[in-house]
Design a protein around this motif. Structure first.
Motif, mmCIF file in Angstrom:
data_model
loop_
_atom_site.group_PDB
_atom_site.id
_atom_site.type_symbol
_atom_site.label_atom_id
_atom_site.label_comp_id
_atom_site.label_asym_id
_atom_site.label_seq_id
_atom_site.Cartn_x
_atom_site.Cartn_y
_atom_site.Cartn_z
ATOM 1 N N PRO A 202 0.852 -1.261 0.041
ATOM 2 C CA PRO A 202 -0.091 0.009 -0.079
ATOM 3 C C PRO A 202 0.988 1.373 0.029
ATOM 4 C CG PRO A 202 -0.965 -1.577 1.675
ATOM 5 C CD PRO A 202 0.358 -2.214 1.050
ATOM 6 N N ALA A 203 2.072 1.176 0.362
ATOM 7 C CA ALA A 203 2.788 2.383 0.421
ATOM 8 C C ALA A 203 3.375 2.879 -0.731
ATOM 9 C CB ALA A 203 4.001 2.015 1.623
ATOM 10 N N LEU A 204 3.715 1.706 -1.757
ATOM 11 C CA LEU A 204 4.367 1.956 -2.864
ATOM 12 C C LEU A 204 3.716 2.941 -3.971
ATOM 13 C CD1 LEU A 204 5.585 -1.556 -4.105
ATOM 14 C CD2 LEU A 204 6.531 0.285 -2.930
ATOM 15 N N PRO A 205 2.436 3.311 -4.124
ATOM 16 C CA PRO A 205 1.818 4.285 -4.948
ATOM 17 C C PRO A 205 2.078 5.520 -4.495
ATOM 18 C CG PRO A 205 0.256 2.263 -4.423
ATOM 19 C CD PRO A 205 1.512 2.251 -3.823
ATOM 20 N N ASP A 206 2.273 5.949 -3.233
ATOM 21 C CA ASP A 206 2.536 7.096 -2.597
ATOM 22 C C ASP A 206 3.833 7.301 -2.740
ATOM 23 O OD1 ASP A 206 -0.212 7.560 -1.871
ATOM 24 O OD2 ASP A 206 0.048 7.175 0.221
ATOM 25 N N LEU A 207 4.843 6.405 -2.642
ATOM 26 C CA LEU A 207 6.148 6.772 -3.067
ATOM 27 C C LEU A 207 6.484 6.969 -4.398
ATOM 28 C CD1 LEU A 207 9.116 6.331 -1.700
ATOM 29 C CD2 LEU A 207 9.093 3.946 -2.310
ATOM 30 N N PHE A 208 5.842 6.202 -5.086
ATOM 31 C CA PHE A 208 6.081 6.586 -6.585
ATOM 32 C C PHE A 208 5.838 7.928 -6.924
ATOM 33 C CE2 PHE A 208 5.024 1.609 -7.554
ATOM 34 C CZ PHE A 208 6.203 1.210 -7.245
ATOM 35 N N SER A 209 4.682 8.403 -6.545
ATOM 36 C CA SER A 209 4.001 9.723 -6.614
ATOM 37 C C SER A 209 4.634 10.851 -5.984
ATOM 38 C CB SER A 209 2.565 9.821 -6.545
ATOM 39 O OG SER A 209 2.389 9.982 -4.971
ATOM 40 N N GLY A 210 5.444 10.500 -5.046
ATOM 41 C CA GLY A 210 6.186 11.467 -4.420
ATOM 42 C C GLY A 210 5.422 12.173 -2.910
ATOM 43 N N GLN A 211 4.536 11.405 -2.831
ATOM 44 C CA GLN A 211 3.654 12.099 -1.498
ATOM 45 C C GLN A 211 4.432 11.531 -0.303
ATOM 46 O OE1 GLN A 211 -0.524 10.213 -3.033
ATOM 47 N NE2 GLN A 211 -0.792 11.869 -1.310
ATOM 48 N N VAL A 212 5.272 10.263 -0.444
ATOM 49 C CA VAL A 212 6.187 9.944 0.642
ATOM 50 C C VAL A 212 7.596 10.218 0.003
ATOM 51 C CG1 VAL A 212 4.953 8.963 2.155
ATOM 52 C CG2 VAL A 212 5.851 7.504 0.482
ATOM 53 N N ALA A 213 8.596 10.738 0.579
ATOM 54 C CA ALA A 213 10.105 10.854 0.010
ATOM 55 C C ALA A 213 10.737 9.556 0.174
ATOM 56 C CB ALA A 213 10.823 11.854 0.860
ATOM 57 N N ILE A 214 10.670 8.675 1.079
ATOM 58 C CA ILE A 214 11.886 7.581 0.955
ATOM 59 C C ILE A 214 11.256 6.489 1.773
ATOM 60 C CG2 ILE A 214 13.730 9.137 1.148
ATOM 61 C CD1 ILE A 214 14.212 8.509 4.251
ATOM 62 N N ILE A 215 11.783 5.278 1.643
ATOM 63 C CA ILE A 215 11.459 4.200 2.359
ATOM 64 C C ILE A 215 13.014 3.448 2.588
ATOM 65 C CG2 ILE A 215 10.837 2.739 0.574
ATOM 66 C CD1 ILE A 215 8.633 1.800 2.010
ATOM 67 N N PHE A 216 13.003 2.433 3.486
ATOM 68 C CA PHE A 216 13.901 1.330 3.851
ATOM 69 C C PHE A 216 13.150 0.293 3.413
ATOM 70 C CE2 PHE A 216 16.218 4.970 5.940
ATOM 71 C CZ PHE A 216 17.568 4.657 5.775
ATOM 72 N N ASP A 217 13.716 -0.630 2.701
ATOM 73 C CA ASP A 217 13.179 -2.102 2.470
ATOM 74 C C ASP A 217 13.995 -3.056 1.950
ATOM 75 O OD1 ASP A 217 10.444 -2.982 3.137
ATOM 76 O OD2 ASP A 217 10.673 -3.912 1.205
ATOM 77 N N SER A 218 13.635 -4.124 1.639
ATOM 78 C CA SER A 218 14.468 -5.125 1.298
ATOM 79 C C SER A 218 15.000 -4.993 -0.428
ATOM 80 C CB SER A 218 13.861 -6.642 1.166
ATOM 81 O OG SER A 218 13.001 -6.823 0.453
ATOM 82 N N VAL A 219 16.084 -5.462 -0.729
ATOM 83 C CA VAL A 219 16.493 -5.502 -2.013
ATOM 84 C C VAL A 219 15.523 -6.114 -2.966
ATOM 85 C CG1 VAL A 219 18.504 -6.251 -3.514
ATOM 86 C CG2 VAL A 219 18.959 -5.290 -1.312
ATOM 87 N N GLN A 220 15.090 -7.383 -2.263
ATOM 88 C CA GLN A 220 14.143 -7.963 -3.336
ATOM 89 C C GLN A 220 12.780 -7.119 -3.690
ATOM 90 O OE1 GLN A 220 11.749 -11.034 -1.438
ATOM 91 N NE2 GLN A 220 11.677 -12.552 -3.113
ATOM 92 N N THR A 221 12.376 -6.524 -2.728
ATOM 93 C CA THR A 221 11.384 -5.837 -3.049
ATOM 94 C C THR A 221 11.598 -4.436 -4.108
ATOM 95 O OG1 THR A 221 10.063 -6.312 -0.687
ATOM 96 C CG2 THR A 221 9.178 -4.454 -2.006
ATOM 97 N N MET A 222 12.585 -3.878 -3.647
ATOM 98 C CA MET A 222 13.112 -2.597 -4.216
ATOM 99 C C MET A 222 13.428 -2.329 -5.428
ATOM 100 S SD MET A 222 11.082 -0.180 -2.623
ATOM 101 C CE MET A 222 9.989 -0.249 -1.378
ATOM 102 N N MET A 223 14.222 -3.309 -5.657
ATOM 103 C CA MET A 223 15.210 -3.220 -6.948
ATOM 104 C C MET A 223 14.342 -3.405 -8.369
ATOM 105 S SD MET A 223 18.141 -2.565 -6.542
ATOM 106 C CE MET A 223 18.998 -2.727 -8.405
ATOM 107 N N PRO A 224 13.297 -4.354 -8.264
ATOM 108 C CA PRO A 224 12.314 -4.153 -9.442
ATOM 109 C C PRO A 224 11.794 -2.658 -9.839
ATOM 110 C CG PRO A 224 12.085 -6.310 -8.046
ATOM 111 C CD PRO A 224 12.851 -5.154 -7.428
ATOM 112 N N GLN A 225 11.393 -2.093 -8.572
ATOM 113 C CA GLN A 225 10.890 -0.715 -8.792
ATOM 114 C C GLN A 225 12.235 0.318 -9.250
ATOM 115 O OE1 GLN A 225 7.749 -0.761 -8.444
ATOM 116 N NE2 GLN A 225 7.938 -2.845 -7.340
ATOM 117 N N VAL A 226 13.458 -0.134 -8.781
ATOM 118 C CA VAL A 226 14.469 0.875 -9.127
ATOM 119 C C VAL A 226 14.757 0.833 -10.713
ATOM 120 C CG1 VAL A 226 17.016 1.378 -8.734
ATOM 121 C CG2 VAL A 226 15.463 0.815 -6.928
#
Length: 336
Positions: A202-226
């Protein structure tokens, strides 16, 4: 001269006394360590995962325990008992017989919970003990691609200049992502606003849009988004660069060596489990974690395989409890 035979009453008393002495000897303490280690295991082992089925912790546990069962020649049954940030399943094992047949797989929250929850029905550091660390789980610091910062130093400068916009997401209060964000804010001397979600998705859409600035999360979850260009990977919390993201600098390389946030996963047991049983489990776990296919799968999950001796893992858990306890205290966070 012939010695008189004792009458029936005396014979009964002698027999009862002998039986009581043998029983007392068997109850006075556990079998010698060598005997326990040699006999163990001789029946199925239950391993509790105090989190929901289908998550990374569950998948990793099932992978490793399948290999462990092959080595020890006994079934290893994985049982999910989720709830209360891992405390329901953990308490169940803490109250189980300390015989090596009820074990528990936990993550970093196991060491953090005593600082977050003032009233717990068991003591994670006294009622349970470390057997073998399965692996460390580094966290990626990522920022929204909609925001200007492209490095950690730029992020800190931007955040201090725009305190109202310096927000960080997490999968919930007290989660690893939450505490990593608190540690980062404390380390760099920056005010950040925590925005908790019910899970990472649920946090990802707000992160993508810039409504939240940052997040710390696992490589497995975040590298595809990177790779999709939705977020920027600014740094990783591990001591060295991660094989799946060699272009991402460590926090130390980015100029912030004090930010060594990350999770871990490991096998623990009730506190009074015989040392010989713990040692045997640790040896077998070490052998499992050295298998090339297991190591490759764990790295795919974003986990650095570790292993080690029970006393090493228990010392690590206690050190983690102290370290994160200080972060929690400074943040003023308390959960009920």
């Amino acid at each position: 001269m012939t010695r008189p035979k004792p009458d029936a009453r005396i014979r009964r008393q002698l027999c009862l006394g002998l039986f009581a002495g043998l029983a007392a000897g068997s109850l006075a303490g556990p079998l010698p360590a060598m005997a326990q280690g040699d006999a163990y295991p001789n029946r199925p082992i239950r391993v509790v995962v105090p989190y929901t089925p289908g998550g990374v912790s569950d998948a990793v546990t099932r992978l490793v325990m399948q290999k462990l069962a092959q080595r020890i020649g006994q079934p290893v049954v994985v049982e999910n008992r989720p709830g209360a940030n891992g405390m329901i399943g953990s308490e169940n094992v803490a109250r189980s017989a300390p015989d090596g047949y009820s074990l528990l797989v936990v993550v970093a929250g196991h060491a953090i919970n005593p600082s977050l929850y003032p009233k717990m029905s068991y003591d994670p550091l006294k009622d349970l003990t470390g057997v073998s660390m399965i692996g460390r789980i580094p966290l990626l610091l990522v920022s929204s691609a909609q925001l200007p910062p492209t490095t950690v130093k730029e992020l800190v400068g931007w955040g201090k200049a725009n305190p109202a916009k310096m927000t960080f997401a997490s999968s919930g209060n007290g989660s690893g992502a939450h505490l990593a964000g608190e540690l980062f804010a404390q380390s760099v001397g920056m005010q950040m606003t925590h925005v908790p979600y019910k899970g990472i998705s649920p946090a990802l859409p707000d992160l993508f849009s810039g409504q939240v600035a940052i997040i710390f999360d696992s490589v497995q979850t975040m590298m595809p988004q990177v790779k999709a260009g939705k977020v920027r990977a600014l740094a990783i919390s591990s001591p060295t660069r991660w094989p799946a993201a060699p272009e991402v600098p460590t926090m130390a390389e980015a100029g912030y060596p004090g930010v060594t946030a990350g999770s871990w996963i490991g096998l623990i047991a009730p506190a009074m489990t015989p040392p010989a049983v713990q040692a045997k489990l640790a040896r077998e776990m070490e052998a499992v974690l050295q298998q090339p296919d297991v190591r490759a799968r764990l790295i795919d999950y974003g986990i650095d395989p570790v292993g080690g001796k029970p006393e090493q893992f228990q010392a690590f858990i206690k050190a983690e409890a102290v370290r994160w306890g200080e972060v929690v205290k400074k943040s003023g966070l308390r959960l009920e």
